[in-house]
Scaffold this active site. Sequence first.
Site, short mmCIF file in Angstrom:
data_model
loop_
_atom_site.label_atom_id
_atom_site.label_comp_id
_atom_site.label_asym_id
_atom_site.label_seq_id
_atom_site.Cartn_x
_atom_site.Cartn_y
_atom_site.Cartn_z
N HIS A 184 32.87 35.22 40.94
CA HIS A 184 32.43 36.45 41.59
C HIS A 184 31.30 36.18 42.57
O HIS A 184 31.25 36.75 43.66
CB HIS A 184 31.95 37.47 40.54
CG HIS A 184 33.06 38.29 39.97
ND1 HIS A 184 33.01 38.85 38.71
CD2 HIS A 184 34.26 38.66 40.48
CE1 HIS A 184 34.12 39.53 38.48
NE2 HIS A 184 34.89 39.42 39.53
N ARG A 286 45.74 45.33 51.84
CA ARG A 286 46.21 45.52 50.47
C ARG A 286 46.42 47.00 50.22
O ARG A 286 45.50 47.80 50.38
CB ARG A 286 45.18 44.97 49.49
CG ARG A 286 44.74 43.52 49.76
CD ARG A 286 43.66 43.11 48.76
NE ARG A 286 43.11 41.79 49.03
CZ ARG A 286 42.05 41.57 49.80
NH1 ARG A 286 41.40 42.60 50.36
NH2 ARG A 286 41.60 40.34 50.00
N ARG A 322 50.66 44.46 53.39
CA ARG A 322 51.40 43.92 52.26
C ARG A 322 51.95 45.05 51.41
O ARG A 322 51.22 45.98 51.04
CB ARG A 322 50.48 43.04 51.40
CG ARG A 322 51.19 42.40 50.21
CD ARG A 322 50.23 41.50 49.43
NE ARG A 322 49.21 42.25 48.72
CZ ARG A 322 48.16 41.69 48.12
NH1 ARG A 322 48.00 40.37 48.16
NH2 ARG A 322 47.26 42.43 47.49
N GLU A 411 53.30 32.33 47.97
CA GLU A 411 52.27 32.25 46.93
C GLU A 411 52.69 31.39 45.75
O GLU A 411 51.91 31.20 44.82
CB GLU A 411 51.93 33.66 46.44
CG GLU A 411 51.39 34.56 47.52
CD GLU A 411 51.34 36.02 47.08
OE1 GLU A 411 50.27 36.45 46.64
OE2 GLU A 411 52.38 36.71 47.18
N ASN A 434 45.13 31.84 47.20
CA ASN A 434 44.59 32.06 45.86
C ASN A 434 45.69 31.86 44.81
O ASN A 434 45.54 31.09 43.85
CB ASN A 434 44.02 33.48 45.73
CG ASN A 434 42.88 33.73 46.71
OD1 ASN A 434 42.52 32.87 47.50
ND2 ASN A 434 42.33 34.92 46.66
N ASP A 435 46.80 32.58 44.98
CA ASP A 435 47.89 32.45 44.02
C ASP A 435 48.63 31.13 44.17
O ASP A 435 49.08 30.55 43.18
CB ASP A 435 48.87 33.62 44.16
CG ASP A 435 48.50 34.80 43.26
OD1 ASP A 435 48.07 34.55 42.12
OD2 ASP A 435 48.62 35.94 43.70
N ARG A 445 43.61 31.73 37.76
CA ARG A 445 42.44 31.86 38.62
C ARG A 445 41.40 32.83 38.05
O ARG A 445 40.32 32.97 38.61
CB ARG A 445 42.84 32.29 40.04
CG ARG A 445 43.51 33.63 40.19
CD ARG A 445 44.06 33.74 41.62
NE ARG A 445 44.78 34.97 41.87
CZ ARG A 445 44.29 36.00 42.55
NH1 ARG A 445 43.07 35.94 43.03
NH2 ARG A 445 45.02 37.07 42.77
N CYS A 482 46.15 34.08 54.50
CA CYS A 482 45.32 35.26 54.23
C CYS A 482 44.58 35.14 52.90
O CYS A 482 44.02 36.11 52.42
CB CYS A 482 46.17 36.53 54.23
SG CYS A 482 47.46 36.57 52.98
#
EC number: 2.7.3.9
Length: 551
Positions: A184, A286, A322, A411, A434-435, A445, A482
Amino acid sequence: MNDLTGIGIGRGIAHGPVARMAAPPEPPQDVPSQLSPEEESQRVAEAVQAVAEELAARGEQAGGQAQDVLEAQAMMAQDPALADAVAERTQAGKTGEWAVFEAFDEFRQTMAALGGYLGERAADLADVAQRVIARLRGLPAPGVPEPGHPFILVAEDLAPADTALLDLEKVLALVTIEGGPTSHTAILAREKAITAVVGVAAAEELTGGEDVIVDAAAGTVTVAPTQEQIDDAEQRIDQRAAVQAAPLSPGALTDGTEVPLLANLGSPKGAAEAVELGAEGVGLFRTEFLFLSSDEAPTVEEQTESYTELLQAFPGKKVVVRALDAGADKPLSFLTNTEEENPALGLRGLRALLTDEQVLDDQLTALANAQEATEADLWVMAPMVSTVEEAQRFSELAHAKGLKTAGVMVEVPSSALLAENILGEADFASIGTNDLTQYTMAADRMLGSVSHLQDPWHPAVLRLIREVGAAGQSTGKPVGVCGEAAADPLLAVVLVGLGVNTLSMAPAALSDVRTELTLHSAEKARAVAQAALGASSAAEARKAALAASQS
C-alpha cells in the site's frame, strides 16, 4: 558514508534529516474495569464510530486508491463480529481498552494465518485497533511525527490512513523497513508522486536527526553524505523541479518516437486532474465503481451517464474503458460465485461476464450510447482473456453494438503466448502487469509472504511482454501497458524496448516517465530491454537495465 538499499518508487531524490514514526502506544493492561459493562460498551461504540468516521473522512479528502483503502478500513472497524467479540469481554468486566486490544488482536492473528487478501489486511486491522484504543485513552491517534521542519520519514511501514494525507510540504521522502513494490505504501507513494524507497531492512538502525539522501532512482538511502554528494543531490532536485514546471509535451523518445502517456482512472472524478498533469488520454478506466456498491447491476441509463461524463473530459482523445472485472477480490453477488475455493482461478473477468451476457450487453450498450454522445475516441477491452475464442466472442459483441475498437487485456501467460492469434481477433491488447506478474510467478499479489516474487521486473514476466510486443508488430495492432509497471520510469523504457506503444499509469507518475523517455532513443530502449531480459532475477534485471541506460 553508508548506502542502504531497497526498492525505489519513482525517480525522485530528497535530502534532509530523519524523523522516525512514533512507536505504537503501550498495550493496555488486563485490569478490572471501574465502570459497568454497559458504560464500557458505550465508550467502545463511540470510539469505534469516531475512528470509522475519521478514516472515511480522510479517504474522501485523499480520493483515488487511497479512498478505497480507507473506506475498507472504516468498514473493518465496524465489523459486527468484532463488535460481538469486544462486547463479550466488556460483559466479563474488562475495560474497553483491553477488550478492543484482545478482540482485535485475535482477529488479526486469524487473518494473518489465512494469508491471501485477508492476510494482507491484518496490518490494517492492527492500525484500526491502535486508533480506537488511543481514542478511548483520550490520546492523539498514532501517526506521522511533527518535528517542526521538513524531514525524511522512516517507518516500519505506513498505515494507509497515514500515507493518504501526508503533508508533502513537510515529508520530503519515505523510507520503509518493510514492504515491496506492490505494498500500500508503494502504491500510494507512486500515486501521489512521493519520493520513496521501500523494503530497506537496514533502515531499522536509522535514528532521528541523522542526515540522509533518499535516491528512488537508485533505490538507495545514503547516511551521513559528504558535501559533494549533498551538492549533487540538491542539483538533481532543482533539475527535477525545473522539468516538472516546464510546459507539458506529448510522451516521446529522444529520437522523436511517439509514446503516448495515458492515465489510469477509477471514476470520472479523476479526469480533470489527469488532464492537468498531462495525460494524453485514458489507458484504463475501471468500471467496477459502478457495480461494487450495489446488490444489482446499474441500469443502462446510470452507466451511460457516468461513461459520458468521462468521455466529455477527453474530446478527440483515446479513452480505453475496461469491461467489468468482477471476481477474485471483487466479488459481486449478482454475477460471481462467492463459494469458489480459489476465486483468482475461477469465474472472474470476461469468464464471469460470459456466464450472464445481459450484464455485459447492458454495459456495451451504455458505452455505445456514450460514444455517440461525445467526441472522444472510445476503445473498450475485456478483462482476463485467456483464449482466442474469448477474444473473438468479446470483439463480436462489442462490434455488434457499434463500438469501433474492441481489444483485450493480457493478464495471464496463455494470452501472452497466444498474443498473435488473439490479436487476429482483437483490435488491440493492453497488458495488465499486476495480474500478469501474479499468474506468471504463482504469487498472490495480495499476500505479503510472497511479495518478493510480485515484481514485474522479473525476466519471466518481461519475456511474456516481449511476446505480446512482437505480436503487435507482426499484426500491426497497438499494444499498451496499464499495470503499475508503466509508472516505473526505467521499467517504462524497458517496456517500450519490448515493443509496447503506449503507457498508462497513475496521473502523478506521468511527469517522471515523460522525463525518462526523453533521455533514450528507440535503439537505446531496445538495448536496455535486452539487458534486462538477459538477467536471471528481478533485482538483476533492474540493475542491468540501469547500467545499460547509463552507458
